[in-house]
Motif scaffolding. Structure first.
Motif, mmCIF file in Angstrom:
data_model
loop_
_atom_site.group_PDB
_atom_site.id
_atom_site.type_symbol
_atom_site.label_atom_id
_atom_site.label_comp_id
_atom_site.label_asym_id
_atom_site.label_seq_id
_atom_site.Cartn_x
_atom_site.Cartn_y
_atom_site.Cartn_z
ATOM 1 N N THR A 10 0.806 -1.222 0.000
ATOM 2 C CA THR A 10 0.000 0.000 0.000
ATOM 3 C C THR A 10 0.833 1.263 0.000
ATOM 4 O O THR A 10 0.292 2.347 -0.136
ATOM 5 C CB THR A 10 -0.938 0.018 1.225
ATOM 6 N N ASN A 11 2.132 1.155 0.168
ATOM 7 C CA ASN A 11 3.001 2.330 0.144
ATOM 8 C C ASN A 11 4.165 2.061 -0.799
ATOM 9 O O ASN A 11 5.221 1.592 -0.367
ATOM 10 C CB ASN A 11 3.515 2.654 1.551
ATOM 11 N N PRO A 12 4.002 2.310 -2.087
ATOM 12 C CA PRO A 12 5.043 1.945 -3.053
ATOM 13 C C PRO A 12 6.332 2.707 -2.792
ATOM 14 O O PRO A 12 6.319 3.889 -2.454
ATOM 15 C CB PRO A 12 4.416 2.350 -4.401
ATOM 16 N N SER A 13 7.430 2.004 -2.931
ATOM 17 C CA SER A 13 8.720 2.679 -2.749
ATOM 18 C C SER A 13 9.068 3.533 -3.961
ATOM 19 O O SER A 13 9.773 4.538 -3.840
ATOM 20 C CB SER A 13 9.818 1.650 -2.499
ATOM 21 N N PHE A 97 8.940 7.359 -4.152
ATOM 22 C CA PHE A 97 7.657 7.892 -3.693
ATOM 23 C C PHE A 97 7.827 9.307 -3.151
ATOM 24 O O PHE A 97 7.088 10.231 -3.525
ATOM 25 C CB PHE A 97 7.067 6.966 -2.633
ATOM 26 N N ASN A 98 8.824 9.523 -2.288
ATOM 27 C CA ASN A 98 9.036 10.844 -1.695
ATOM 28 C C ASN A 98 9.492 11.859 -2.738
ATOM 29 O O ASN A 98 9.069 13.025 -2.709
ATOM 30 C CB ASN A 98 10.063 10.760 -0.562
ATOM 31 N N ALA A 99 10.354 11.425 -3.663
ATOM 32 C CA ALA A 99 10.808 12.341 -4.717
ATOM 33 C C ALA A 99 9.647 12.746 -5.614
ATOM 34 O O ALA A 99 9.569 13.899 -6.070
ATOM 35 C CB ALA A 99 11.915 11.685 -5.537
ATOM 36 N N CYS A 100 8.739 11.808 -5.859
ATOM 37 C CA CYS A 100 7.571 12.096 -6.694
ATOM 38 C C CYS A 100 6.687 13.154 -6.030
ATOM 39 O O CYS A 100 6.253 14.118 -6.676
ATOM 40 C CB CYS A 100 6.786 10.808 -6.923
ATOM 41 N N LEU A 101 6.440 12.999 -4.731
ATOM 42 C CA LEU A 101 5.614 13.974 -4.018
ATOM 43 C C LEU A 101 6.324 15.320 -3.914
ATOM 44 O O LEU A 101 5.684 16.381 -3.977
ATOM 45 C CB LEU A 101 5.273 13.454 -2.624
ATOM 46 N N THR A 102 7.641 15.302 -3.768
ATOM 47 C CA THR A 102 8.403 16.557 -3.722
ATOM 48 C C THR A 102 8.317 17.285 -5.052
ATOM 49 O O THR A 102 8.121 18.508 -5.098
ATOM 50 C CB THR A 102 9.874 16.272 -3.378
ATOM 51 N N GLN A 103 8.465 16.535 -6.151
ATOM 52 C CA GLN A 103 8.331 17.145 -7.471
ATOM 53 C C GLN A 103 6.930 17.719 -7.663
ATOM 54 O O GLN A 103 6.760 18.836 -8.186
ATOM 55 C CB GLN A 103 8.625 16.109 -8.557
ATOM 56 N N PRO A 161 -0.954 21.053 0.477
ATOM 57 C CA PRO A 161 -1.969 19.985 0.568
ATOM 58 C C PRO A 161 -1.872 18.925 -0.517
ATOM 59 O O PRO A 161 -2.296 17.786 -0.288
ATOM 60 C CB PRO A 161 -3.291 20.769 0.458
ATOM 61 N N TYR A 162 -1.330 19.262 -1.687
ATOM 62 C CA TYR A 162 -1.228 18.256 -2.754
ATOM 63 C C TYR A 162 -0.429 17.031 -2.297
ATOM 64 O O TYR A 162 -0.953 15.909 -2.331
ATOM 65 C CB TYR A 162 -0.592 18.870 -3.999
ATOM 66 N N PRO A 163 0.843 17.188 -1.885
ATOM 67 C CA PRO A 163 1.583 15.990 -1.454
ATOM 68 C C PRO A 163 1.082 15.421 -0.132
ATOM 69 O O PRO A 163 1.152 14.200 0.080
ATOM 70 C CB PRO A 163 3.031 16.486 -1.337
ATOM 71 N N LEU A 164 0.578 16.279 0.762
ATOM 72 C CA LEU A 164 0.090 15.778 2.048
ATOM 73 C C LEU A 164 -1.131 14.875 1.851
ATOM 74 O O LEU A 164 -1.249 13.823 2.496
ATOM 75 C CB LEU A 164 -0.263 16.953 2.961
ATOM 76 N N LEU A 165 -2.038 15.270 0.963
ATOM 77 C CA LEU A 165 -3.194 14.426 0.669
ATOM 78 C C LEU A 165 -2.775 13.154 -0.062
ATOM 79 O O LEU A 165 -3.267 12.058 0.234
ATOM 80 C CB LEU A 165 -4.211 15.202 -0.170
ATOM 81 N N ALA A 166 -1.869 13.306 -1.034
ATOM 82 C CA ALA A 166 -1.435 12.136 -1.798
ATOM 83 C C ALA A 166 -0.731 11.117 -0.912
ATOM 84 O O ALA A 166 -0.820 9.901 -1.142
ATOM 85 C CB ALA A 166 -0.514 12.571 -2.933
ATOM 86 N N ARG A 167 -0.025 11.583 0.121
ATOM 87 C CA ARG A 167 0.706 10.674 1.008
ATOM 88 C C ARG A 167 -0.229 9.815 1.843
ATOM 89 O O ARG A 167 0.128 8.683 2.222
ATOM 90 C CB ARG A 167 1.639 11.484 1.910
ATOM 91 N N GLN A 168 -1.415 10.309 2.145
ATOM 92 C CA GLN A 168 -2.285 9.566 3.068
ATOM 93 C C GLN A 168 -3.058 8.436 2.394
ATOM 94 O O GLN A 168 -3.604 7.575 3.065
ATOM 95 C CB GLN A 168 -3.278 10.532 3.724
ATOM 96 N N TRP A 169 -3.108 8.421 1.045
ATOM 97 C CA TRP A 169 -3.895 7.391 0.380
ATOM 98 C C TRP A 169 -3.139 6.067 0.329
ATOM 99 O O TRP A 169 -1.913 6.046 0.188
ATOM 100 C CB TRP A 169 -4.243 7.814 -1.057
#
Length: 315
Positions: A10-13, A97-103, A161-169
């Protein structure tokens, strides 16, 4: 299923950025014009920054805002192009995953910053034309700095909110993203949960932030046009309106491709995927590349300085 396996599931690397769907065989060749646009954007915007820094006569609010726009434009295309070229030329499609949300965060942040700076530039044109005698007292260096800080803070608040929301799914589908960079919709569509809040927030930013910016710009130019039509001669009207042409061109270059790209992602089910992805790349690359050209061609002070530099180097 064990807890360890569920966590990994559920949390892809990593995500896999596929590039432009349907045009994979042409990636190497498509990257060449994109790389050229990026180089032109970097050179053009740094040229603007250097000219404004060295030319003391350009130390005015309009040129300060232009420098802010140049920095934001460089940031916008730089957070996307290196990874895009790595996909096209080296088949390096993985992104953590983290780099994607940062971008994702920086893309939205620089985009909202660009929009805010265009509003600030419209206000500068409004004050310069409608209240010329008060321009220097209203738009002081301190006022310009406060406007720049407000634009930066606004972009941070609305982009987080974009990465914060995306992180919780939870992500239990494929990790393949048919894009060249991490878009909010591209990532959220992979989640196996009700992600309407993310989609609604994206629409909120589109309509209540960027559309509000367009409204403020439109009101500013209505007042500007009223002031121009009250000028006594045709030459005076044309000369005054000419000071706004560069800004109007920058507005058109930024908002129209961006609006089309945003709406195509949400409502353009019949739009070909490769065309939609190409348009999203054009939206990111064209404004940073065109803005220095627009202001270099249309702004006499910058144009004269460029001509002087080229003439000086030719001796």
């Amino acid at each position: 299923m064990s807890d360890a396996n569920r966590t990994e599931f559920t949390n892809p690397s990593t995500f896999i950025l596929l590039g432009i769907p349907g045009l994979e065989m042409a990636h190497v060749w498509i990257a060449i014009p994109f790389c050229a646009l990026y180089i032109m954007a970097i050179l053009g915007n740094f040229t603007i920054l250097c000219i404004v820094k060295r030319q003391t006569s350009l130390h005015e609010p309009m040129y300060y805002f232009l420098c802010m726009l140049a920095v934001s434009d460089v940031g916008l295309c730089t957070c996307i192009l290196p990874k895009m070229l790595a996909i096209f030329w080296f088949n390096s499609k993985e992104i953590s995953f983290n780099a994607c949300l940062t971008q994702m965060y920086f893309i939205h942040s620089f985009s909202v910053t660009d929009s805010g700076i265009l509003v600030a530039m419209a206000l500068d044109r409004y004050v310069a034309i409608c209240h010329p005698l008060r321009h220097s007292t209203i738009l002081t260096n301190l006022a310009v700095a406060k406007l720049g800080l407000a634009v930066a803070l606004r972009s941070t608040v609305f982009s987080l909110p974009y990465p914060l929301l995306a992180r919780q799914w939870p992500y239990c589908r494929t990790n393949l993203i048919p894009e060249t960079y991490c878009t909010n919709i591209g990532v959220v569509n992979l989640a196996c949960a009700d992600t309407r809040i993310s989609n609604h927030y994206g629409l909120f930013v589109l309509f209540c932030v960027k559309c509000l910016d367009v409204f403020i710009i439109a009101v500013s130019y209505i007042q500007i046009l009223r002031a121009i039509f009250h000028l006594p001669t045709k030459d005076a009207r044309l000369k005054t309106f000419g000071t706004c042409i560069s800004h109007l061109c920058a507005i058109l270059v930024f908002y129209f491709p961006g609006l089309f790209s945003s709406l195509a992602y949400r409502f353009g089910q019949n739009v070909a995927p490769h065309f939609r992805v190409l348009m999203s790349n054009v939206y990111v690359l064209m404004p940073p590349m065109l803005n220095p050209i627009i202001y270099g061609m249309r702004t006499k002070e910058i144009r004269d300085r460029l001509l002087w530099l080229f003439a000086h180097k030719g001796k």
